[in-house]
Scaffold this motif. Structure first.
Motif, short mmCIF file in Angstrom:
data_model
loop_
_atom_site.label_atom_id
_atom_site.label_comp_id
_atom_site.label_asym_id
_atom_site.label_seq_id
_atom_site.Cartn_x
_atom_site.Cartn_y
_atom_site.Cartn_z
N SER A 115 -7.08 -7.30 2.94
CA SER A 115 -8.12 -6.34 2.58
C SER A 115 -9.44 -6.68 3.26
CB SER A 115 -8.30 -6.32 1.06
OG SER A 115 -9.28 -5.40 0.67
N ILE A 116 -9.78 -7.96 3.31
CA ILE A 116 -11.02 -8.39 3.98
C ILE A 116 -10.97 -8.05 5.47
CG2 ILE A 116 -12.35 -10.42 4.68
CD1 ILE A 116 -11.64 -11.63 1.95
N LYS A 117 -9.82 -8.26 6.08
CA LYS A 117 -9.67 -7.98 7.50
C LYS A 117 -9.84 -6.48 7.77
CE LYS A 117 -6.71 -9.09 11.44
NZ LYS A 117 -5.43 -9.71 11.87
N ALA A 118 -9.26 -5.65 6.91
CA ALA A 118 -9.39 -4.19 7.08
C ALA A 118 -10.85 -3.76 6.91
CB ALA A 118 -8.50 -3.47 6.09
N ASN A 119 -11.52 -4.31 5.91
CA ASN A 119 -12.92 -3.95 5.67
C ASN A 119 -13.82 -4.43 6.80
OD1 ASN A 119 -12.71 -2.59 3.18
ND2 ASN A 119 -12.44 -4.53 2.11
N GLN A 120 -13.48 -5.56 7.42
CA GLN A 120 -14.26 -6.05 8.55
C GLN A 120 -14.16 -5.09 9.74
OE1 GLN A 120 -12.62 -9.99 9.10
NE2 GLN A 120 -14.21 -10.96 7.86
N LEU A 121 -12.96 -4.53 9.94
CA LEU A 121 -12.78 -3.55 11.02
C LEU A 121 -13.65 -2.31 10.78
CD1 LEU A 121 -8.93 -3.75 11.66
CD2 LEU A 121 -10.75 -4.47 13.21
N ALA A 176 -6.28 -0.78 11.98
CA ALA A 176 -6.34 -0.83 10.52
C ALA A 176 -5.09 -0.26 9.87
CB ALA A 176 -7.57 -0.07 10.02
N SER A 177 -4.43 0.70 10.51
CA SER A 177 -3.23 1.30 9.91
C SER A 177 -2.13 0.27 9.71
CB SER A 177 -2.73 2.44 10.80
OG SER A 177 -2.37 1.97 12.08
N VAL A 178 -2.03 -0.68 10.63
CA VAL A 178 -1.03 -1.75 10.49
C VAL A 178 -1.37 -2.64 9.29
CG1 VAL A 178 0.04 -3.73 11.63
CG2 VAL A 178 -0.61 -1.72 12.97
N ILE A 179 -2.65 -2.93 9.11
CA ILE A 179 -3.08 -3.77 8.00
C ILE A 179 -2.84 -3.07 6.67
CG2 ILE A 179 -5.04 -4.99 6.97
CD1 ILE A 179 -6.20 -5.25 9.76
N PHE A 180 -3.10 -1.77 6.61
CA PHE A 180 -2.90 -1.04 5.37
C PHE A 180 -1.43 -0.96 4.99
CE2 PHE A 180 -7.20 0.82 6.13
CZ PHE A 180 -7.74 0.46 4.91
N SER A 181 -0.55 -0.95 5.98
CA SER A 181 0.89 -1.00 5.68
C SER A 181 1.25 -2.33 5.01
CB SER A 181 1.70 -0.83 6.97
OG SER A 181 1.45 0.42 7.56
N LYS A 182 0.65 -3.41 5.47
CA LYS A 182 0.89 -4.71 4.84
C LYS A 182 0.27 -4.75 3.44
CE LYS A 182 1.00 -7.31 9.20
NZ LYS A 182 0.36 -8.40 9.98
N LEU A 183 -0.91 -4.14 3.29
CA LEU A 183 -1.56 -4.11 1.98
C LEU A 183 -0.68 -3.46 0.93
CD1 LEU A 183 -5.30 -3.21 2.72
CD2 LEU A 183 -4.45 -5.26 1.59
N GLN A 184 0.04 -2.42 1.32
CA GLN A 184 0.91 -1.75 0.37
C GLN A 184 1.99 -2.70 -0.15
OE1 GLN A 184 0.40 1.75 -0.42
NE2 GLN A 184 1.57 0.96 -2.13
N LYS A 185 2.58 -3.47 0.75
CA LYS A 185 3.61 -4.44 0.34
C LYS A 185 3.01 -5.55 -0.53
CE LYS A 185 6.34 -3.62 4.52
NZ LYS A 185 6.91 -4.24 5.76
N PHE A 186 1.83 -6.02 -0.15
CA PHE A 186 1.19 -7.06 -0.96
C PHE A 186 0.85 -6.55 -2.36
CE2 PHE A 186 -0.55 -8.95 3.23
CZ PHE A 186 0.61 -9.71 3.38
N LEU A 187 0.44 -5.29 -2.46
CA LEU A 187 0.12 -4.72 -3.76
C LEU A 187 1.37 -4.60 -4.63
CD1 LEU A 187 -2.16 -3.59 -5.48
CD2 LEU A 187 -1.70 -1.34 -4.51
N ASP A 188 2.47 -4.19 -4.01
CA ASP A 188 3.73 -4.14 -4.76
C ASP A 188 4.12 -5.53 -5.27
OD1 ASP A 188 3.88 -1.47 -4.24
OD2 ASP A 188 5.34 -1.63 -2.63
N ARG A 189 3.92 -6.51 -4.42
CA ARG A 189 4.26 -7.89 -4.79
C ARG A 189 3.38 -8.36 -5.95
NH1 ARG A 189 8.27 -11.14 -5.55
NH2 ARG A 189 7.70 -13.34 -5.41
N MET A 190 2.09 -8.03 -5.91
CA MET A 190 1.19 -8.41 -7.00
C MET A 190 1.65 -7.81 -8.32
SD MET A 190 -2.52 -8.02 -5.12
CE MET A 190 -3.32 -7.80 -6.69
N ASN A 191 2.04 -6.55 -8.30
CA ASN A 191 2.50 -5.90 -9.53
C ASN A 191 3.77 -6.56 -10.07
OD1 ASN A 191 0.50 -3.93 -9.81
ND2 ASN A 191 1.49 -2.60 -8.33
#
Length: 241
Positions: A229-235, A177-192
């Motif tokens: 986010s769905i993948k992280a929550n599934q884990l 999950a830590s790898v996925i959360f690192s990607k989530l941070q980049k995706f969130l920056d991109r959304m903003n």
């Protein structure tokens, strides 16, 4: 962790009280099944009604104290979380005032917005979850094993083996999950960034009829974040099950 402890240091007394209250709540929660087992043993072995009443009153006292500990612990966690969040936002704002134009270009406006708002909220939530859910786990495991061995040796060995298995599975899931959360941070920056560009440049987008293109960009940024986010929550749901 060092940075987090820096913000937690001014409130170390309050943090210590919070930990004590949370541990008190855990002790009470683990004592209830033990008292219940004692009451069953008293009934099976032909104990007196007075013994049953004494155990029942003791259980009621432990329940009330444990409930008060849970409420007080929740309030203290929320208070600490809000204070730490305020201090972090103040520090980020003060630090941003010293940035040059090149610094802002290097970090990006979207990243700065994320650090000030979302990242601080995540730290606050992680603090509350850590105090109320993660910190009590070692105490619950140790006390649960001790109580199990006191009741029956084989039961204690079974609980110890189950705890070891849960720790292995949790370590594997957290690592993934830590790898996925690192990607989530980049995706969130991109959304903003995309949202800010669409809001500030809405007139230009309409003038050049770029609505479909910008809609596609926005949907792509949202979909990338949603999938991760769905993948992280599934884990984590796998861990809960």
């Amino acid at each position: 962790m060092k940075v987090f402890l820096h913000f937690l240091k001014p409130y170390w007394k309050m943090s210590l009280i919070t930990l004590i209250v949370v541990i008190f709540d855990v002790v009470g929660a683990l004592m209830i099944p033990t008292i219940t087992a004692d009451m069953i043993n008293i009934g099976v072995n032909g104990g007196t009604i007075e013994q049953m009443i004494q155990k029942g009153l003791f259980m009621l006292l432990v329940t009330v104290l444990s409930g008060l500990g849970a409420l007080l612990g929740s309030w203290l966690c929320a208070e600490l979380s809000s204070r730490i969040g305020k201090d972090i936002r103040d520090e980020v704002y003060d630090k941003s005032l010293a940035f040059s134009s090149s610094d802002f270009e290097r970090f990006g406006t979207g990243s700065m917005i994320t650090r000030t708002l979302n990242d601080t909220n995540i730290i606050q939530q992680a603090f509350v979850i850590g105090i109320q859910m993660i910190v009590p786990v070692p105490f619950m495991c140790i006390m649960g094993i001790v109580f199990a061995f006191n009741i029956n040796k084989d039961m204690g060995v079974l609980v110890l083996g189950a705890m070891f298995l849960v720790v292995l599975v949790a370590s594997f899931i957290i690592k993934k999950a830590s790898v996925i959360f690192s990607k989530l941070q980049k995706f969130l920056d991109r959304m903003n960034v995309v949202l800010r560009e669409n809001i500030t440049g809405v007139r230009v987008i309409r003038a050049f009829n770029k609505e479909p293109h910008e809609q596609e960009r926005m949907n792509k940024s949202f979909e990338d974040y949603a999938k991760a986010s769905i993948k992280a929550n599934q884990l984590f749901s796998l861990l809960d099950s």
